[in-house]
Design a protein around this motif. Structure first.
Motif, PDB file in Angstrom:
ATOM      1  N   ILE A 125      12.003   0.754 -13.450  1.00 13.86           N
ATOM      2  CA  ILE A 125      10.544   0.772 -13.575  1.00 13.86           C
ATOM      3  C   ILE A 125       9.909  -0.069 -12.480  1.00 13.86           C
ATOM      4  O   ILE A 125       8.881   0.307 -11.894  1.00 13.86           O
ATOM      5  N   LEU A 126      10.506  -1.213 -12.166  1.00 13.47           N
ATOM      6  CA  LEU A 126       9.990  -2.069 -11.102  1.00 13.47           C
ATOM      7  C   LEU A 126       9.952  -1.331  -9.761  1.00 13.47           C
ATOM      8  O   LEU A 126       8.943  -1.369  -9.044  1.00 13.47           O
ATOM      9  N   VAL A 127      11.047  -0.659  -9.420  1.00  9.29           N
ATOM     10  CA  VAL A 127      11.121   0.058  -8.135  1.00  9.29           C
ATOM     11  C   VAL A 127      10.059   1.151  -8.067  1.00  9.29           C
ATOM     12  O   VAL A 127       9.367   1.303  -7.042  1.00  9.29           O
ATOM     13  N   LEU A 128       9.913   1.918  -9.137  1.00  5.47           N
ATOM     14  CA  LEU A 128       8.921   2.992  -9.141  1.00  5.47           C
ATOM     15  C   LEU A 128       7.501   2.438  -9.084  1.00  5.47           C
ATOM     16  O   LEU A 128       6.646   2.983  -8.371  1.00  5.47           O
ATOM     17  N   GLU A 129       7.239   1.378  -9.815  1.00  5.57           N
ATOM     18  CA  GLU A 129       5.910   0.771  -9.773  1.00  5.57           C
ATOM     19  C   GLU A 129       5.583   0.270  -8.370  1.00  5.57           C
ATOM     20  O   GLU A 129       4.470   0.450  -7.874  1.00  5.57           O
ATOM     21  N   HIS A 130       6.548  -0.350  -7.737  1.00  8.06           N
ATOM     22  CA  HIS A 130       6.346  -0.862  -6.385  1.00  8.06           C
ATOM     23  C   HIS A 130       6.090   0.271  -5.397  1.00  8.06           C
ATOM     24  O   HIS A 130       5.128   0.242  -4.616  1.00  8.06           O
ATOM     25  N   PHE A 131       6.942   1.282  -5.449  1.00  7.24           N
ATOM     26  CA  PHE A 131       6.798   2.417  -4.520  1.00  7.24           C
ATOM     27  C   PHE A 131       5.448   3.101  -4.702  1.00  7.24           C
ATOM     28  O   PHE A 131       4.723   3.365  -3.731  1.00  7.24           O
ATOM     29  N   ASN A 132       5.091   3.396  -5.934  1.00  4.59           N
ATOM     30  CA  ASN A 132       3.834   4.099  -6.199  1.00  4.59           C
ATOM     31  C   ASN A 132       2.615   3.245  -5.847  1.00  4.59           C
ATOM     32  O   ASN A 132       1.595   3.766  -5.377  1.00  4.59           O
ATOM     33  N   GLN A 133       2.720   1.962  -6.055  1.00  6.97           N
ATOM     34  CA  GLN A 133       1.607   1.079  -5.712  1.00  6.97           C
ATOM     35  C   GLN A 133       1.366   1.054  -4.204  1.00  6.97           C
ATOM     36  O   GLN A 133       0.221   1.094  -3.750  1.00  6.97           O
ATOM     37  N   GLU A 134       2.453   1.000  -3.425  1.00  5.48           N
ATOM     38  CA  GLU A 134       2.307   0.988  -1.976  1.00  5.48           C
ATOM     39  C   GLU A 134       1.760   2.320  -1.464  1.00  5.48           C
ATOM     40  O   GLU A 134       0.945   2.346  -0.532  1.00  5.48           O
ATOM     41  N   ILE A 135       2.192   3.418  -2.068  1.00  4.46           N
ATOM     42  CA  ILE A 135       1.661   4.724  -1.691  1.00  4.46           C
ATOM     43  C   ILE A 135       0.163   4.793  -1.989  1.00  4.46           C
ATOM     44  O   ILE A 135      -0.637   5.279  -1.174  1.00  4.46           O
ATOM     45  N   MET A 136      -0.239   4.301  -3.143  1.00 10.45           N
ATOM     46  CA  MET A 136      -1.659   4.285  -3.503  1.00 10.45           C
ATOM     47  C   MET A 136      -2.483   3.470  -2.517  1.00 10.45           C
ATOM     48  O   MET A 136      -3.553   3.897  -2.071  1.00 10.45           O
ATOM     49  N   ARG A 137      -1.998   2.296  -2.175  1.00  8.94           N
ATOM     50  CA  ARG A 137      -2.720   1.446  -1.237  1.00  8.94           C
ATOM     51  C   ARG A 137      -2.864   2.123   0.126  1.00  8.94           C
ATOM     52  O   ARG A 137      -3.920   2.045   0.768  1.00  8.94           O
ATOM     53  N   LEU A 138      -1.806   2.771   0.558  1.00  5.49           N
ATOM     54  CA  LEU A 138      -1.851   3.490   1.827  1.00  5.49           C
ATOM     55  C   LEU A 138      -2.905   4.591   1.794  1.00  5.49           C
ATOM     56  O   LEU A 138      -3.719   4.725   2.717  1.00  5.49           O
ATOM     57  N   LEU A 139      -2.907   5.383   0.738  1.00  2.00           N
ATOM     58  CA  LEU A 139      -3.838   6.501   0.635  1.00  2.00           C
ATOM     59  C   LEU A 139      -5.284   6.019   0.534  1.00  2.00           C
ATOM     60  O   LEU A 139      -6.190   6.631   1.116  1.00  2.00           O
ATOM     61  N   ILE A 140      -5.511   4.927  -0.201  1.00  2.00           N
ATOM     62  CA  ILE A 140      -6.867   4.388  -0.288  1.00  2.00           C
ATOM     63  C   ILE A 140      -7.343   3.904   1.077  1.00  2.00           C
ATOM     64  O   ILE A 140      -8.483   4.148   1.478  1.00  2.00           O
ATOM     65  N   ALA A 141      -6.457   3.225   1.819  1.00  2.00           N
ATOM     66  CA  ALA A 141      -6.817   2.737   3.146  1.00  2.00           C
ATOM     67  C   ALA A 141      -7.155   3.888   4.093  1.00  2.00           C
ATOM     68  O   ALA A 141      -7.983   3.740   4.998  1.00  2.00           O
ATOM     69  N   LEU A 142      -6.514   5.039   3.882  1.00  2.00           N
ATOM     70  CA  LEU A 142      -6.761   6.216   4.721  1.00  2.00           C
ATOM     71  C   LEU A 142      -7.850   7.112   4.132  1.00  2.00           C
ATOM     72  O   LEU A 142      -7.980   8.266   4.532  1.00  2.00           O
ATOM     73  N   SER A 143      -8.618   6.558   3.172  1.00  2.00           N
ATOM     74  CA  SER A 143      -9.732   7.261   2.526  1.00  2.00           C
ATOM     75  C   SER A 143      -9.279   8.512   1.780  1.00  2.00           C
ATOM     76  O   SER A 143      -9.997   9.508   1.718  1.00  2.00           O
ATOM     77  N   GLU A 144      -8.090   8.466   1.198  1.00  2.00           N
ATOM     78  CA  GLU A 144      -7.565   9.543   0.346  1.00  2.00           C
ATOM     79  C   GLU A 144      -7.616   9.072  -1.113  1.00  2.00           C
ATOM     80  O   GLU A 144      -6.623   9.106  -1.841  1.00  2.00           O
TER      81      GLU A 144
END
Length: 426
Positions: A125-144
């Motif tokens: 669960i930790l690995v998935l939470e970390h991966f998904n959180q970083e993907i979310m941050r990336l997409l928000i920064a790119l206005s997605e």
């Protein structure tokens, strides 16, 4: 060309509505989950669930090192052909960290007497939470933002809905390990969608050699932020373990329930305000447009204050009915905690306004200092008040900690106003 009205295009308004709707779906499902957990699980299991989520949340920041703070500003200004190179470097850094943190965390948690089920579920669960959180941050920064909200719904909302339905229809499924298993499946689905979306952005640089000098520079920036983040997260992790020490795991269950309700404020504000605010602030600061920067900041502050007021009125009115539906004395007897928790998280939301202003201006030292001071304030207040006020001392200390952050960051941003860069832009 989209029609503009009051500084926003119709497309921007539509995106905000979609984004808020997705976040609302996530929020609604999480809201239902915590109440159904309180309804169908024993207070001890709800308390253990709260301790599990706190441990995952805290370790999440250790493995992430807050490297996104550095990467986000780099990626926003970098051409698409270079972005994959930055992400590849971040992935390699995270992999190295896991080699140390993973076994250490399992040793610590086993010493705390965690069950084998919780220990087995923790790392996946930790690995998935970390991966998904970083993907979310990336997409928000790119206005997605919309795709980021879809991933958030899959990561946090989908399995919550499945848990609620399963527990309501099948009494034999009312077990903590079932909830954790569905959490894992929801995270896995979110990760698949996240990989697909990143691949569709066609970023270049994935085959470039890792730039370790860039990584070291990023680690210097992120490590400073990590200290600040761990200090802040320590407050929101220690509170639950401190509550357990003062009142037992059943009181943790009530604390988790009330915190889940109050923290809905941040979910809404993240979706409707903050997710759009900080990318705009970064752009305006880069271009030296002080007037636009201040306009975005004032509008965000007004929206935040109005929402906090409305949310507080509604939640205080509805909570007694929700507790009556749960029908357990362990929650009703601790309802006096809720106004204090609500107040603390409202202060936390207000503190995000000067936080994003300082972050956009790369004024990181003030952010770091405020979080370290807040941890000290929380620890001293909780220790000093614990004997006299019992479990109520923890939300009181939480209020004092978040108030100190709000004051410190506001003063730091106010002191930043005569910055020479802004004077030249004016």
């Amino acid at each position: 060309m989209p029609i503009l009205y009051s500084g926003f295009s119709l497309e921007d308004a539509r995106n905000r509505i979609i984004n808020i709707t997705l976040r609302f779906g996530t929020l609604g499902s999480r809201f239902l989950l915590i109440f159904f957990l309180a309804k169908f699980l024993s207070p001890a299991e709800v308390g253990n669930y709260g301790l599990f989520t706190a441990a995952v949340g805290y370790t999440l920041y250790i493995v992430g090192l807050d490297f996104y703070v550095f990467t986000t500003r780099e990626i926003v200004h970098a051409p698409a052909k270079k972005r994959g190179h930055f992400l590849k470097t971040q992935i390699c850094i995270s992999a190295i960290i896991y080699l140390v943190v993973a076994p250490a965390s399992l040793v610590v948690l086993s010493k705390l007497g965690w069950s084998s089920v919780a220990l087995i579920a923790f790392l996946p669960i930790l690995v998935l939470e970390h991966f998904n959180q970083e993907i979310m941050r990336l997409l928000i920064a790119l206005s997605e933002q919309i795709t980021a909200s879809i991933i958030l719904f899959l990561r946090q909302g989908s399995w919550a809905i499945a848990s609620v339905l399963l527990m309501a229809l099948d009494p034999s499924s009312r077990l903590l390990w079932v909830v954790l298993g569905l959490w894992f499946l929801g995270g896995a689905l979110a990760a698949i969608i996240g990989v697909w979306k990143v691949a569709s952005l066609k970023m270049g640089g994935w085959h470039d050699r890792i730039d370790w000098s860039w990584a070291r520079r990023g680690l210097k920036v992120s490590f400073a932020f990590l200290i600040a983040t761990l200090a802040l997260r320590a407050i929101q992790t220690l509170d639950r373990f401190w509550i357990e020490a003062l009142g037992g795991v059943e009181v943790v269950a009530a604390y988790v329930l009330f915190t889940g309700v109050a923290s809905s404020m941040m979910v809404f504000l993240d979706a409707g305000v903050f997710a759009f605010t900080y990318p705009a602030l970064i752009r305006h600061h880069k271009h030296g447009d002080r007037e636009a920067f201040q306009r975005v900041l004032r509008k965000s502050l007004l929206q935040t204050i109005l929402f906090i007021g409305a949310f507080s009125v509604v939640s205080l009115a509805l909570l007694p009915y929700l507790l009556a539906w749960i029908g357990k004395a362990e929650y009703l007897s601790k309802v006096s905690l809720f106004p204090w928790i609500l107040s603390a998280l409202a202060l936390n939301c207000l503190g995000m306004i000067p936080h994003y202003a300082l972050y956009a201006c790369s004024h990181d030292r003030s952010i770091i200092a405020s979080h370290i001071i807040a941890l000290a304030v929380f620890t001293i207040a909780a220790w000093a008040l614990g004997h006299a006020y019992g479990t109520l001392a923890i939300p009181i200390a939480l209020n004092l900690a978040f108030l100190s952050i709000l004051i410190f960051k506001s003063l730091a941003y106010w002191a930043l106003q005569p910055h020479p860069q802004y004077q030249q832009a004016a």
